[in-house]
Enzyme design. Structure first.
Site, PDB file in Angstrom:
ATOM      1  N   ARG A   1      94.071  27.125  57.944  1.00 29.47           N
ATOM      2  CA  ARG A   1      93.423  28.349  57.492  1.00 29.47           C
ATOM      3  C   ARG A   1      91.941  28.142  57.220  1.00 29.47           C
ATOM      4  O   ARG A   1      91.129  29.046  57.347  1.00 29.47           O
ATOM      5  CB  ARG A   1      94.129  28.846  56.228  1.00 29.47           C
ATOM      6  CG  ARG A   1      93.512  30.073  55.611  1.00 29.47           C
ATOM      7  CD  ARG A   1      94.533  30.933  54.914  1.00 29.47           C
ATOM      8  NE  ARG A   1      95.232  30.260  53.841  1.00 29.47           N
ATOM      9  CZ  ARG A   1      94.980  30.461  52.546  1.00 29.47           C
ATOM     10  NH1 ARG A   1      94.037  31.272  52.177  1.00 29.47           N
ATOM     11  NH2 ARG A   1      95.688  29.842  51.637  1.00 29.47           N
ATOM     12  N   TYR A   2      91.589  26.931  56.755  1.00 29.44           N
ATOM     13  CA  TYR A   2      90.188  26.605  56.495  1.00 29.44           C
ATOM     14  C   TYR A   2      89.743  25.628  57.576  1.00 29.44           C
ATOM     15  O   TYR A   2      90.507  24.733  57.951  1.00 29.44           O
ATOM     16  CB  TYR A   2      90.048  25.957  55.115  1.00 29.44           C
ATOM     17  CG  TYR A   2      90.526  26.827  53.977  1.00 29.44           C
ATOM     18  CD1 TYR A   2      89.771  27.917  53.552  1.00 29.44           C
ATOM     19  CD2 TYR A   2      91.736  26.578  53.347  1.00 29.44           C
ATOM     20  CE1 TYR A   2      90.205  28.722  52.514  1.00 29.44           C
ATOM     21  CE2 TYR A   2      92.188  27.381  52.306  1.00 29.44           C
ATOM     22  CZ  TYR A   2      91.411  28.448  51.893  1.00 29.44           C
ATOM     23  OH  TYR A   2      91.848  29.239  50.866  1.00 29.44           O
TER      24      TYR A   2
ATOM     25  N   ARG B   1      90.147  21.726  56.632  1.00 27.12           N
ATOM     26  CA  ARG B   1      91.355  21.185  56.031  1.00 27.12           C
ATOM     27  C   ARG B   1      92.581  21.958  56.474  1.00 27.12           C
ATOM     28  O   ARG B   1      92.487  23.140  56.818  1.00 27.12           O
ATOM     29  CB  ARG B   1      91.255  21.104  54.514  1.00 27.12           C
ATOM     30  CG  ARG B   1      90.855  22.380  53.829  1.00 27.12           C
ATOM     31  CD  ARG B   1      89.888  22.024  52.687  1.00 27.12           C
ATOM     32  NE  ARG B   1      89.745  23.089  51.709  1.00 27.12           N
ATOM     33  CZ  ARG B   1      88.873  24.084  51.841  1.00 27.12           C
ATOM     34  NH1 ARG B   1      88.131  24.194  52.926  1.00 27.12           N
ATOM     35  NH2 ARG B   1      88.774  24.998  50.897  1.00 27.12           N
TER      36      ARG B   1
ATOM     37  N   CYS C   1     112.745  20.636  47.113  1.00 33.22           N
ATOM     38  CA  CYS C   1     112.084  20.161  45.899  1.00 33.22           C
ATOM     39  C   CYS C   1     113.145  19.572  44.982  1.00 33.22           C
ATOM     40  O   CYS C   1     114.334  19.822  45.176  1.00 33.22           O
ATOM     41  CB  CYS C   1     111.386  21.310  45.175  1.00 33.22           C
ATOM     42  SG  CYS C   1     110.124  22.084  46.193  1.00 33.22           S
TER      43      CYS C   1
ATOM     44  N   CYS D   1     110.711  25.942  41.161  1.00 30.70           N
ATOM     45  CA  CYS D   1     109.924  26.713  40.199  1.00 30.70           C
ATOM     46  C   CYS D   1     110.128  28.187  40.518  1.00 30.70           C
ATOM     47  O   CYS D   1     109.917  28.601  41.660  1.00 30.70           O
ATOM     48  CB  CYS D   1     108.445  26.399  40.326  1.00 30.70           C
ATOM     49  SG  CYS D   1     108.073  24.648  40.408  1.00 30.70           S
TER      50      CYS D   1
ATOM     51  N   CYS E   1     107.369  29.897  42.433  1.00 33.46           N
ATOM     52  CA  CYS E   1     106.951  29.294  43.706  1.00 33.46           C
ATOM     53  C   CYS E   1     106.278  30.329  44.613  1.00 33.46           C
ATOM     54  O   CYS E   1     106.822  31.387  44.897  1.00 33.46           O
ATOM     55  CB  CYS E   1     108.145  28.694  44.434  1.00 33.46           C
ATOM     56  SG  CYS E   1     107.644  27.883  45.967  1.00 33.46           S
TER      57      CYS E   1
ATOM     58  N   ARG F   1     105.540  29.834  47.669  1.00 34.37           N
ATOM     59  CA  ARG F   1     105.934  29.672  49.063  1.00 34.37           C
ATOM     60  C   ARG F   1     107.426  29.920  49.224  1.00 34.37           C
ATOM     61  O   ARG F   1     108.115  29.258  49.975  1.00 34.37           O
ATOM     62  CB  ARG F   1     105.529  28.274  49.541  1.00 34.37           C
ATOM     63  CG  ARG F   1     105.332  28.188  51.039  1.00 34.37           C
ATOM     64  CD  ARG F   1     104.697  26.874  51.451  1.00 34.37           C
ATOM     65  NE  ARG F   1     103.263  26.913  51.513  1.00 34.37           N
ATOM     66  CZ  ARG F   1     102.476  25.906  51.146  1.00 34.37           C
ATOM     67  NH1 ARG F   1     102.996  24.791  50.663  1.00 34.37           N
ATOM     68  NH2 ARG F   1     101.165  26.024  51.250  1.00 34.37           N
TER      69      ARG F   1
ATOM     70  N   ASP G   1     100.186  33.969  42.581  1.00 35.20           N
ATOM     71  CA  ASP G   1     100.034  34.783  43.790  1.00 35.20           C
ATOM     72  C   ASP G   1     100.925  36.021  43.771  1.00 35.20           C
ATOM     73  O   ASP G   1     101.925  36.059  43.060  1.00 35.20           O
ATOM     74  CB  ASP G   1     100.365  33.947  45.024  1.00 35.20           C
ATOM     75  CG  ASP G   1      99.299  32.882  45.283  1.00 35.20           C
ATOM     76  OD1 ASP G   1      98.114  33.178  45.067  1.00 35.20           O
ATOM     77  OD2 ASP G   1      99.664  31.772  45.687  1.00 35.20           O
TER      78      ASP G   1
ATOM     79  N   ASP H   1      94.040  33.071  45.116  1.00 36.36           N
ATOM     80  CA  ASP H   1      94.182  32.972  46.565  1.00 36.36           C
ATOM     81  C   ASP H   1      94.382  34.412  47.032  1.00 36.36           C
ATOM     82  O   ASP H   1      95.414  35.016  46.757  1.00 36.36           O
ATOM     83  CB  ASP H   1      95.387  32.080  46.908  1.00 36.36           C
ATOM     84  CG  ASP H   1      95.142  31.258  48.156  1.00 36.36           C
ATOM     85  OD1 ASP H   1      94.352  31.711  49.010  1.00 36.36           O
ATOM     86  OD2 ASP H   1      95.746  30.189  48.289  1.00 36.36           O
TER      87      ASP H   1
ATOM     88  N   LYS I   1      90.841  31.243  49.063  1.00 39.32           N
ATOM     89  CA  LYS I   1      90.668  31.024  47.628  1.00 39.32           C
ATOM     90  C   LYS I   1      89.256  31.408  47.186  1.00 39.32           C
ATOM     91  O   LYS I   1      88.292  31.072  47.867  1.00 39.32           O
ATOM     92  CB  LYS I   1      90.879  29.541  47.308  1.00 39.32           C
ATOM     93  CG  LYS I   1      92.304  29.062  47.546  1.00 39.32           C
ATOM     94  CD  LYS I   1      92.439  27.609  47.123  1.00 39.32           C
ATOM     95  CE  LYS I   1      93.825  27.060  47.359  1.00 39.32           C
ATOM     96  NZ  LYS I   1      94.141  26.889  48.786  1.00 39.32           N
TER      97      LYS I   1
END
Ligand SMILES: *Cc1c(COP(=O)(O)O)cnc(C)c1O
Ligand code: SF4
Length: 342
Positions: free
Chosen positions: A83-84, A87, A96, A100, A103, A105, A267, A304, A311
């Site tokens: 996306r960037y 990076r 995981c 969480c 989360c 994602r 998010d 974000d 971001k």
């Protein structure tokens, strides 16, 4: 470990919202690691670890997007998000040690992609070999350290062979959720590939109780290999949305040689509505925190932006405007100061 209703009920008395989740569970599985289970006070329905890991029926409010960051459309191989320009993020697994509830994602986490395959590793490595503009890769997921040692070796081997110069971020919550994972055999693999471009450890600690002897011990193992540590927290209602908790968290992180890097605005992911703090309140907390902690202990409050906007950093604007040839500033405690434009 808690992975189903009866295990959860034998540990704590469910609230009505928690109980109702089981009637129509959201896609993100229930999984609480031993380490986080140990930290929950069963008598406190608003325990900060409980709020992060015990599911709640309010997760089913589906007014938001499953992919607000438009990660799917920025994917260049099945697993690599670019996306960037400089990076990229590699989704090494969807697993995981604990899921969480906030989360971001969850369109991916704990569903069915599983660990990255040999073929997917090779595809990502060859993309990075061709795209020299990428300097930095985030190894993320899910949690990369749920991968077997064997898979991690293959991954490191492929990436280092393709691009010896890449900066590799090891993004993990496992130092908090499963510190025993970082045993000698895993650390010797990390040591073996700790050459060329550096490894950086990116942790997620959201509350000071998550920083304890075990988790700090796991982070130290990285530090002793000269791998620096940075923390990304998520601002969460009822977990860390007060200045005292954030102050303690940031100071404890810095004291343990973990630089507070980001404090993320939660998010706009479906299912996280009840955990989200308003940006207005977040900005007030940021301002207060900045008054209380050192510059080094201060994370960047970051949002974000939806639809893959990327971001941006949020902070109080201390520059209020101009008056003739002078700029007018407000000081952190609300006074006015002037500074010449030229
Ligand atoms: C957040 C993010 C990064 C890293 O951003 P930094 O601001 O450098 O920490 C890279 N790729 C994706 C897709 C991201 O979401
Ligand atoms: S550790 Fe990261 S990927 Fe896993 S559930 Fe938590 S936020 Fe999601």
């Amino acid at each position: 470990m808690i992975a189903n209703r009866s295990e959860l009920e034998s540990r704590l008395k469910l609230t009505e919202n928690e109980r109702k989740w089981f009637d129509s569970p959201s896609s993100l599985p229930l999984l609480i690691s031993d380490q986080f289970e140990k930290l929950i006070n069963p008598d406190d329905p608003s325990d900060p670890i409980r709020r992060q890991f015990v599911p709640d029926v309010r997760e089913n409010i589906k007014i938001r997007s499953a992919d607000p960051l438009a990660e799917v459309s920025h994917s260049v191989t099945g697993r690599l998000i670019h996306r960037y320009e400089h990076r990229a993020a590699l989704l090494t697994t969807d697993r995981c040690f604990a899921y969480c509830r906030h989360c971001f994602r969850r369109r991916f986490t704990g569903l069915d992609s599983g660990p990255i395959s040999d073929d997917e590793i090779m595809k990502a490595a060859s993309y990075l070999k061709e795209h020299r503009e990428v300097y930095e890769v985030l190894l993320t997921g899910g949690d990369m350290f749920t991968l077997s040692n064997d898979r991690l070796e293959k991954l490191f081997d492929a990436l280092k062979s393709a691009r010896e110069d890449l900066v590799l971020r090891l993004c993990t919550r496992a130092v908090a959720s499963c510190p025993s994972r970082f045993d000698d055999s895993l650390m010797s693999i990390i040591e073996k590939y700790n050459h060329g471009g550096p490894f950086l450890l990116l942790t997620q600690f959201n509350h000071p109780v998550e920083l304890n002897e075990e988790s700090i011990g796991a982070v130290r193992k990285f530090l002793s290999l000269s791998i620096p540590a940075f923390n990304q927290s998520v601002l969460l209602k009822g977990v860390n949305d007060d200045a005292d908790t954030l102050e303690e968290l940031c100071n404890k992180l810095l004291y343990n040689r973990i630089k507070p890097y980001y404090l993320f605005q939660c998010d706009l992911v479906e299912g996280t509505e009840h955990l989200r703090v308003s940006v207005e309140k977040g900005l007030e907390l940021e301002k207060e925190l900045r008054k209380r902690v050192s510059g080094l202990a201060m994370p960047q409050y970051t949002i974000d932006l939806p639809e893959g906007g990327g971001k941006v950093i949020l902070t109080t604007d201390y520059l209020e405007g101009r008056d003739g040839d002078m700029l007018v500033f407000s000081t952190p405690d609300g006074q006015k100061r002037r500074y010449p434009i030229d």
